[in-house]
Design an enzyme around this catalytic site. Sequence first.
Site, PDB file in Angstrom:
ATOM      1  N   ASP A 180       4.451  14.547  35.002  1.00  6.61           N
ATOM      2  CA  ASP A 180       3.580  15.723  35.040  1.00  6.61           C
ATOM      3  C   ASP A 180       2.184  15.398  35.553  1.00  6.61           C
ATOM      4  OD1 ASP A 180       2.901  14.465  32.690  1.00  6.61           O
ATOM      5  OD2 ASP A 180       4.128  15.833  31.496  1.00  6.61           O
ATOM      6  N   LYS A 210       1.703  21.297  36.078  1.00 12.22           N
ATOM      7  CA  LYS A 210       1.060  22.476  36.654  1.00 12.22           C
ATOM      8  C   LYS A 210       0.506  22.124  38.018  1.00 12.22           C
ATOM      9  CE  LYS A 210      -1.102  24.414  33.200  1.00 12.22           C
ATOM     10  NZ  LYS A 210      -2.191  24.754  32.314  1.00 12.22           N
ATOM     11  N   MET A 228      -8.241  17.390  24.857  1.00 12.10           N
ATOM     12  CA  MET A 228      -8.013  18.808  25.207  1.00 12.10           C
ATOM     13  C   MET A 228      -9.106  19.696  24.615  1.00 12.10           C
ATOM     14  SD  MET A 228      -3.893  19.068  24.695  1.00 12.10           S
ATOM     15  CE  MET A 228      -3.763  17.972  23.301  1.00 12.10           C
TER      16      MET A 228
HETATM   17  N1  SAH Z   1      -0.730  11.569  25.780  1.00 10.12           N
HETATM   18  C1  SAH Z   1      -2.029  11.595  26.387  1.00 10.12           C
HETATM   19  C2  SAH Z   1      -2.824  12.825  25.985  1.00 10.12           C
HETATM   20  C3  SAH Z   1      -2.220  14.104  26.433  1.00 10.12           C
HETATM   21  S1  SAH Z   1      -3.186  15.491  26.021  1.00 10.12           S
HETATM   22  C4  SAH Z   1      -2.773  10.314  26.065  1.00 10.12           C
HETATM   23  O1  SAH Z   1      -2.349   9.547  25.200  1.00 10.12           O
HETATM   24  O2  SAH Z   1      -3.802  10.055  26.702  1.00 10.12           O
HETATM   25  C5  SAH Z   1      -4.172  15.705  27.453  1.00 10.12           C
HETATM   26  C6  SAH Z   1      -5.601  15.326  27.178  1.00 10.12           C
HETATM   27  O3  SAH Z   1      -5.752  13.938  27.220  1.00 10.12           O
HETATM   28  C7  SAH Z   1      -6.597  15.843  28.165  1.00 10.12           C
HETATM   29  O4  SAH Z   1      -6.941  17.196  27.919  1.00 10.12           O
HETATM   30  C8  SAH Z   1      -7.767  14.925  27.926  1.00 10.12           C
HETATM   31  O5  SAH Z   1      -8.460  15.292  26.772  1.00 10.12           O
HETATM   32  C9  SAH Z   1      -7.061  13.634  27.643  1.00 10.12           C
HETATM   33  N2  SAH Z   1      -6.990  12.800  28.841  1.00 10.12           N
HETATM   34  C10 SAH Z   1      -5.896  12.415  29.498  1.00 10.12           C
HETATM   35  N3  SAH Z   1      -6.217  11.595  30.520  1.00 10.12           N
HETATM   36  C11 SAH Z   1      -7.544  11.449  30.497  1.00 10.12           C
HETATM   37  C12 SAH Z   1      -8.483  10.717  31.266  1.00 10.12           C
HETATM   38  N4  SAH Z   1      -8.103   9.972  32.308  1.00 10.12           N
HETATM   39  N5  SAH Z   1      -9.792  10.800  30.941  1.00 10.12           N
HETATM   40  C13 SAH Z   1     -10.194  11.533  29.904  1.00 10.12           C
HETATM   41  N6  SAH Z   1      -9.359  12.255  29.140  1.00 10.12           N
HETATM   42  C14 SAH Z   1      -8.049  12.204  29.419  1.00 10.12           C
END
Ligand code: SAH
Length: 516
Positions: free
Chosen positions: A45, A67, A181
């Site tokens: 995704d 998306k 998020m």
């Molecule tokens: N499973 C993922 C999180 C999924 S929820 C993890 O462990 O990182 C999606 C959220 O993760 C985003 O809205 C943001 O808050 C955060 N996120 C994911 N990648 C990111 C990045 N490169 N930099 C900052 N926040 C990130």
Amino acid sequence: MNNKNECVNIKKGKVWLVGAGPGEMSLITLKGRDVLADADVVVYDALVRGGMMSLLPEGAELIYVGKRAGNHTMKQDEINALLLEKALEGKKVVRLKGGDPFLFGRGGEELELLVKNGIDFEIVPGVTSAFAAPAYAGIPVTHRDYCRGVSVITGHRKSNGCLDVNFKALAETGNTLVFLMGMSTKEIIVNGLLEAGMAGDTPAAIVEKGTTSSQRVLTTDLVHLVEIAEANHAEAPAVIVIGHTAGLAERLKWRDSLPLNGVRAVVTRPKELSSGLASMLRKKGAEVIEVPVIGIEPIPDNDRLRDAISLLKEGGYKWIVLTSPSGVRVFFDELMKTADVRALAGCRIAAIGKGTETELAKRGLLADMIPSKFDGRTLGAELSRLLEPGDRILIPRASIGNKALNEELSKVNDIIIDDIATYDTVYRAAEWFDAAKELADPETFALFTSASGVRGFVNAYPDMDHSMVKAICIGAMTASEAEKHGMKVWVSEEAMLTSLADRLMQASKELSDNEG
Ligand code: SAH
């Protein structure tokens, strides 16, 4: 004899739920990389960066379920059903998710249907953005002087529209708070914490696109967080860090000092050649996307090559001429089907240049001659001085081989040249790489190490406006090919990868100075 095992294998595939890490490609785990390299199908995704796709084996099926402008996300139960369907086809399925698959990743939900249907699965944890994005901003999420722990909280509203977070309980922990998020609910978060009694001057930070080349860090305090975010147009994906540790970012920031920080490099060399360049650039802080636009396809059932190898074994050739690393690989793959390197015992070896020489050295062979200039004409001219009447020469090489080599060799009387096509060079676009969009980014450069690489790129992406490509090229020939297509060119005269990196640094600096 193996029937029993085969039956089991044929019946069902398996699913690996893999964490891709937070953004920068090399933050995937070793196990994640191994599993990807073996995948038949990869379901991914939006948070998975394109660079990751170079880890897939050729021919793997890629399915995007995230998306994208104009498209709707595939619904969760459709994704679950897709994983099941592919596993039932007997495939090795990788479900690749940003960060860690179990941290706000709905990983648990995706496994339910598999369990119900008796499909085997494994979980490969990943480096989560909750900790990695702060780390890349110089924020340790715990620190003995400031807190006893860290809380990771979702800022995503529930389906009833409520955030439903116990701010009072959170504020009382004294923990570093990391919100994921949370960009669209930041106001509710800030107000909730202030109302719960947290001091307005508590340090806070937003780390946007953490660990990627577009990473941005905004440091502030709780009461100014919303204002700072809006003034700077901060966007998802971003983590919000609140607590004393967020105040350490200024002192502990480290990424800015890497020479290629903030630069994204698209490396277009064939896969077999790109990894050295890619890892050198990554060490200097660049984000690298490997998009091999040129592929090598050995000619199948190559009777001419097989006959030549038989003749070689009988001592029929005086010289073998190798004109590219791929040429070496394809030739030896065929040779090894019926013989080994001793078949070359009586034969002298000419190699066109360093890369070819290195590929030979891996097989325990040294070249007897290398031309003073690494091109076909010089090779032909200098080799022809070493030839004697009656010599027979084998040239196993690309079907679009350089003609000048033969022209020079043919000037010698009474020799036999067996110029045998062993592979085709094919141009192909990577389906996951949106070249027009990616290269429009001001910090994204395309790297070319040969004129054929430029042609490969243009052939693979014929419909885009090539004049928007910022091309870093090795050598005048490569540069003039890039200019022919209207690209903006920086050229490194020295045929060395480190000087390519220097040129990249210079180009990025020039552009950002111009902007400033
Ligand atoms: N499973 C993922 C999180 C999924 S929820 C993890 O462990 O990182 C999606 C959220 O993760 C985003 O809205 C943001 O808050 C955060 N996120 C994911 N990648 C990111 C990045 N490169 N930099 C900052 N926040 C990130």
